[in-house]
Design a protein around this motif. Structure first.
Motif, PDB file in Angstrom:
ATOM      1  N   GLU A 253       1.450  -1.401   0.151  1.00 43.45           N
ATOM      2  CA  GLU A 253       0.170  -0.056   0.220  1.00 43.45           C
ATOM      3  C   GLU A 253       0.435   1.127  -0.079  1.00 43.45           C
TER       4      GLU A 253
ATOM      5  N   GLY B 201       0.963   1.663  -4.022  1.00 48.23           N
ATOM      6  CA  GLY B 201      -0.611   2.355  -3.988  1.00 48.23           C
ATOM      7  C   GLY B 201      -0.754   3.360  -5.015  1.00 48.23           C
TER       8      GLY B 201
ATOM      9  N   SER C 242      -2.620  -4.348  -8.578  1.00 47.20           N
ATOM     10  CA  SER C 242      -3.336  -4.529  -7.361  1.00 47.20           C
ATOM     11  C   SER C 242      -3.168  -6.095  -6.520  1.00 47.20           C
ATOM     12  N   TRP C 243      -3.703  -6.049  -5.224  1.00 48.77           N
ATOM     13  CA  TRP C 243      -3.412  -7.424  -4.688  1.00 48.77           C
ATOM     14  C   TRP C 243      -4.299  -7.841  -3.381  1.00 48.77           C
TER      15      TRP C 243
END
Length: 429
Positions: free
Chosen positions: A332, A336, A342-343
């Protein structure tokens, strides 16, 4: 903050130059990190060591019914261990067979028996021109390896946050009699950490297969593998759902204590209907004269019941949880808002699933290896090892120490940035 896609070519090239300096510094540290598999860390295994003290040469090695566990017999597991595994799976002891240490072996044997002798009297699969399996993906690579080994055609089913795309599952199962099974990791799925919704489980139970020998391979590996004591996913119990839907024979449910006690010396189980279990026993009576009953006795005397298993899992999660949180916090903070990945953020299980820009996963994994870290091979989470978008990477935080995990995550985000910049610059050319 700009996304990488919003940056100019000059900005990207300047950033890449700075990141390459950082990468060479990390590379120079000579890291040797392994996140290729979801193995328990030594510290986790240490928490189960009192299990070894339950039995000794003075112990009475008999079941509650008086059977000598040192000898042959009880091919389908001792009664008290059946009760314990049934509690863990929220089913009935009579629905359970308890075996050796690996549920994967039970799955392999079930597919093998289906190939050579057919499911509950149906035509053996080896006598058919073709056999197909549905494979939710990203998914568990070892499931795919089993079906690939037997020459079974694998059909990819996309995963959603609620489980597999059930419209597709229902269509294939209803219309194609060559579809004989589907692989499922229903709670904290491997690698995304998703848990099937109640609606998804009920739709599985309500399937109307064209093939009478179609079965759901319900690998409930992470049924009590919650990372938090105060927040956890709940999974609807599949066997009772199938029974209520009028399809009691539809599912085989597999599980083990492999990531509860000892990864190489746990106890595995399969749960299903009476008809399915009798079919499985017909092979077991030829294959074995009985499993390791002493290990089963050891487990049940130490853990006693589901509460004992959950107490063990609380010890394990206390060690695993900080590693997961470290990975998520780093992703993040470092990635981010950059538009390059994305995760997932699961509440349990053993993995975090990362999706890079399309066409970047293999390059990121290779770059990490160059920097001193081995990841699961890109593509492994798809049938035949072929990720159509080359984007999915499985992160396995459990085995490295917290300090190693910090280094691993630092290297990972660096590689994601470098490979992503390279991809974007290529597209600009």
């Amino acid at each position: 903050m700009k996304t990488f896609q919003e940056m100019s070519r000059q900005e990207l090239e300047e950033l890449r130059s700075a990141l390459e300096v950082q990468f060479e510094e990390v590379k120079g540290e000579g890291l040797k990190l392994d996140m290729s598999r979801g193995k328990p860390a030594p510290e986790q295994l240490d928490t189960a060591m009192p299990l070894m003290d339950v039995l000794n040469s003075e112990s009475l090695l008999q079941t509650e019914g008086g059977v000598d566990c040192r000898n042959y017999g009880i091919m389908d597991g001792i009664p008290e261990m059946k009760r314990l595994m049934a509690e863990m799976l929220d089913t009935k002891p009579e629905n359970v067979i308890v075996d050796g240490n690996a549920s994967l072996s039970l799955m392999f044997d079930t597919v093998s028996h289906s190939m050579t002798h057919g499911v509950c009297g149906s035509t053996p699969w080896c006598k058919l021109d073709k056999v197909k399996f549905l494979c939710p993906a990203p998914g568990y690579d070892r499931h795919f390896k089993v079906t690939e080994y037997f020459g079974i055609e694998m059909i990819t089913i996309p995963m959603t946050k609620d489980g597999p795309d059930m419209d597709l599952v229902e269509k294939y199962v209803r219309e194609d009699a060559l579809v004989k099974g589907i692989w499922c990791v229903p709670k904290y799925s491997n690698p995304q950490g998703y848990t099937y919704s109640d609606e998804t489980v009920r739709r599985f139970a309500a399937l109307e297969p064209a093939a009478e020998d179609f079965r759901i391979y319900w690998d409930n590996a992470y049924c009590i593998h919650d990372l938090y004591d105060d927040k956890r996913d709940e999974l609807l119990e599949i066997l009772s759902a199938c029974e209520e839907a009028g399809h009691p024979d539809l599912a085989f449910e597999f599980a083990s204590t492999s990531k509860i006690s000892f990864a190489g010396a746990g106890v595995s189980a399969v749960a299903s209907s009476a008809r399915n279990l009798e079919w499985m026993k017909s092979a077991m009576t030829i294959q074995t004269i009985g499993p390791d009953k002493i290990n089963q006795l050891r487990h049940v005397r130490y853990y006693k019941d589901k509460a004992g298993l959950k107490a063990q899992m609380s010890k394990n999660s206390a060690l695993i949880r900080p590693k997961f949180e470290l990975v998520i916090e780093t992703l993040e903070r470092e990635l981010g808002g950059l538009g390059i990945g994305s995760w997932t953020n699961p509440l349990g299980g053993y993995f975090i699933s990362f999706d890079a820009l399309e066409g970047c996963a293999k390059a990121i994994v290779a770059k990490c290896k160059e920097g001193g870290m081995v990841l699961t091979g890109a593509g492994a989470t798809y049938p035949y090892g072929k990720d159509p978008k080359d984007s999915n990477i499985r992160i396995a935080p459990s085995y490295p120490s917290l300090a190693e995990m910090k280094e691993a995550t630092r290297l990972f985000v660096l590689c994601v940035k470098l490979v992503s910049i390279g991809k974007l610059l290529e597209e600009m050319a």
